[in-house]
Design a protein around this motif. Structure first.
Motif, PDB file in Angstrom:
ATOM      1  N   UNK A   1       0.844  -1.186   0.000  1.00  0.00           N
ATOM      2  CA  UNK A   1       0.000   0.000   0.000  1.00  0.00           C
ATOM      3  C   UNK A   1       0.882   1.239   0.000  1.00  0.00           C
ATOM      4  N   UNK A   2       0.275   2.384  -0.290  1.00  0.00           N
ATOM      5  CA  UNK A   2       1.016   3.643  -0.237  1.00  0.00           C
ATOM      6  C   UNK A   2       1.623   3.850   1.154  1.00  0.00           C
ATOM      7  N   UNK A   3       0.850   3.525   2.168  1.00  0.00           N
ATOM      8  CA  UNK A   3       1.295   3.721   3.544  1.00  0.00           C
ATOM      9  C   UNK A   3       2.536   2.897   3.861  1.00  0.00           C
ATOM     10  N   UNK A   4       2.537   1.635   3.451  1.00  0.00           N
ATOM     11  CA  UNK A   4       3.679   0.767   3.750  1.00  0.00           C
ATOM     12  C   UNK A   4       4.876   1.126   2.875  1.00  0.00           C
ATOM     13  N   UNK A   5       4.621   1.509   1.622  1.00  0.00           N
ATOM     14  CA  UNK A   5       5.741   1.926   0.752  1.00  0.00           C
ATOM     15  C   UNK A   5       6.476   3.119   1.336  1.00  0.00           C
TER      16      UNK A   5
END
Length: 624
Positions: A430-434
């Motif tokens: 996800x954007x958050x984890x990236x």
């Protein structure tokens, strides 16, 4: 099936350019071990490596036509070449070979750029018209065969593999960080970009035209269009049966033996059953893993016995897996984190011992609605009754819930618009984890930027058909066909995909949503079309994909290897490696299954080591 390279220079070709072409061509050895050929004209050099399939004696390339006016290099197969040849012969065209390649040249002579719309097959080719000094190139409608290129104001370099272009150009290659960020979500680099700046791949269903003094012009000649009809379900089922029998029949055209891949699923079983009707002696090939629960060999064997075909199997060990991994990454050209690429490599190697061509079932899921995720719009209907403001609050809550918590994903998907939620069959990071593992994370670079244009084109489709359209334009060519081409060609094996045929798509495009996904049943119409010839254990079997024990191995056999790779990788400029190590250790302890995320990072690190660290090119003696 073959490989080619080419170099165009506005200023003209010199002797040194031909030497470069020869070096580039040697990189393609596994694509064409049977023969090689070269052509050099005023502005263009071509190199070719051949895997002989049709017209073994006279089908060498580059092939000329019309007293040398035209030259062609073609990778792939044109399945309707016999019909096209007869049509052209009636108009007075004459042929000196029995190859499909000469038919393409005659067709180009007759119809110009429009010739490409008449072709039924898989292909990437380049045609040089010496009289007009025009280079015309094309890639097949679905992107089955690759076409890489690099261009400047006065130069165009192209070929079947990216690594051959890297051999030619004396350039310090820079990583494309946008592509890296997208790769971490999609598990492949979305076309037409690659992981290296300045290197592109010609889009599926597109042509390229090059003239002196002007940049290459790209033009689309085909796009998939779904158009459900009011025909009865039974009539559509008959059409599917008819068109698949026809497609497999023409895909069996060959002057060398043809076999089939066979898994435990419906797609490959259909192909084997239809191929056997054409050629009773067809052979089938399957692979699996020694790890319990990760082998379809027993199911495939049961299917082979039911269909009465010769069956060859291979069990892959973790040691073999790790030993071949560097070779696989080298042949892949781009980082690709789909674990199914590895068994595809091994089954291709096994098949090559017996045949030169195989048929495989790629494309069925995208055309006929086979992925389990296509049932998602139906399962999320409960959220349609919830007010928008409530959805917004629930969406915010889904982001705050801990990783791995049951229901987190369902809540997120149900409260997120499809255009933001569904970017294809894989969604690894996800954007958050990236943002936690990328040093240069761009919060303005959204995954939806890749799919936005396809959603706009599919605006009138229902949700399930929209998902199909997204996958055909992204996942199919970026993942499924990429690994199919590279892993088969790594073993000098031609892989043909009868589902991915223009005539088959015409029929699939007429299906209504309920013809594809009916309750919990996927590929409903396709199953009905072949239920009389398929074994019961296959007909209603749930879609599983190719099971690979990556998560298990990363906890045990491959853990130390993965840890060493992370620490030794020269990717600190791009990745926060401490966070990757943290994921690995959490995975080893069984806290959260981070297997797919870790594998995605590891495949990038292996690719980076192979192509960007140390020497310019990985040791070809070892892997070529």
């Amino acid at each position: 099936m073959c490989g080619f390279v080419g170099m165009w220079k506005d200023a003209g070709i010199d002797r040194g350019d031909m030497e470069q072409i020869k070096r580039m061509n040697q990189i393609l050895e596994s694509r064409g071990p049977d023969d090689e050929g070269y052509f050099c004209g005023s502005r263009l050099c071509l190199g070719f490596k051949r895997l002989s399939i049709i017209d073994l004696e006279k089908g060498s390339q580059p092939l000329s036509y019309d007293n040398g006016r035209f030259q062609i290099v073609l990778n792939g197969e044109i399945y309707n070449y016999i019909e096209l040849r007869e049509e052209l012969a009636e108009e007075g065209y004459r042929f000196s070979t029995h190859s499909d390649t000469e038919v393409v040249l005659a067709l180009y002579h007759r119809y110009g750029e429009g010739a490409v719309t008449r072709l039924r097959g898989m292909f990437a080719f380049a045609i040089w018209d010496q009289q007009e000094e025009v280079l015309f190139c094309a890639r097949d409608p679905f992107g089955i065969k690759p076409f890489y290129y690099v261009q400047s104001l006065e130069t165009l370099i192209f070929g079947s593999e990216k690594k051959s272009l890297l051999e030619c150009l004396d350039t310090k290659w820079e990583l494309d960080q946008d592509s890296l960020q997208h790769y971490l979500t999609f598990q492949y680099v979305p076309e037409p970009k690659t992981m290296l700046q300045g290197v592109h791949i010609l889009d599926a269903g597109c042509t390229l035209l090059k003239k002196a003094g002007a940049p290459a012009r790209m033009k689309s000649y085909w796009r998939p269009e779904f158009a459900p009809t009011m025909e009865s379900f039974s009539e559509k089922v008959k059409n599917i049966r008819r068109v698949m029998e026809d497609s497999v029949g023409i895909h069996m055209r060959s002057d060398v033996p043809v076999g089939c891949f066979l898994s435990g699923g419906i797609d490959s079983t259909i192909i084997v059953a239809l191929a056997k009707a054409v050629h009773p002696g067809v052979k089938a090939f399957s692979v699996g893993f020694e790890h319990k629960g990760f082998s379809e060999i027993s199911l495939a064997r049961e299917t082979a016995e039911f269909l009465k075909v010769d069956h060859y199997t291979k069990v892959i060990t973790s040691e073999e897996f790790m030993k071949e991994l560097p070779r696989i990454v080298w042949h892949m050209d781009e980082p690709l984190a789909d674990p199914a690429a590895i068994p595809l490599y091994f089954v291709s190697r096994e098949a090559k011992k017996h045949v030169k061509v195989v048929l495989s079932g790629e494309g069925s899921d995208e055309f006929f609605g086979g992925y389990n995720i296509y049932r998602e719009p139906n399962s999320l209907r409960i959220f349609d009754k919830i007010p928008e403001w409530t959805k917004g609050a629930l969406n915010q809550l889904s982001h705050k819930l801990p990783e791995g918590l049951r229901g987190k994903s369902f809540l997120y998907r149900g409260t997120t618009p499809m255009e933001r939620r569904y970017v294809g069959n894989a969604n690894i990071f996800s954007q958050q984890v990236k943002s936690k593992i990328l040093r240069n994370f761009d919060e303005e670079l959204y995954n939806e930027a890749i799919t936005k244009v396809f959603y706009e084109e599919a605006a009138t489709y229902d949700k399930i058909t929209k998902m199909q359209y997204i996958d055909i334009n992204t996942w199919l060519k970026g993942d499924i066909l990429h690994k199919a081409d590279r892993m088969s060609m790594a073993n000098s094996l031609e892989l043909r995909v009868p589902f991915l045929d223009k005539e088959v798509f015409k029929v699939a495009a007429t299906l209504k949503t309920e013809d594809k996904v009916n309750g919990k049943v996927t590929k409903h119409a396709l199953r009905e079309a072949f239920k009389d010839i398929l074994p019961p254990h296959v007909t209603m079997r749930k879609k599983l994909g190719f099971p690979v024990p990556i998560s298990h191995w990363l906890r045990d056999e491959m853990h130390d290897w993965a840890k060493d790779l992370i620490r030794e990788s020269q990717t600190d400029e791009y990745l926060i490696k401490a966070e990757v190590e943290r994921m690995l250790e959490s995975h080893r302890k069984g806290e959260i299954d981070f297997g797919r995320r870790i594998w995605t990072v590891l495949m990038f690190m292996l690719w980076h080591r192979t192509f960007l660290e140390g020497s310019k090119m990985f040791d070809r003696v070892t892997v070529g």
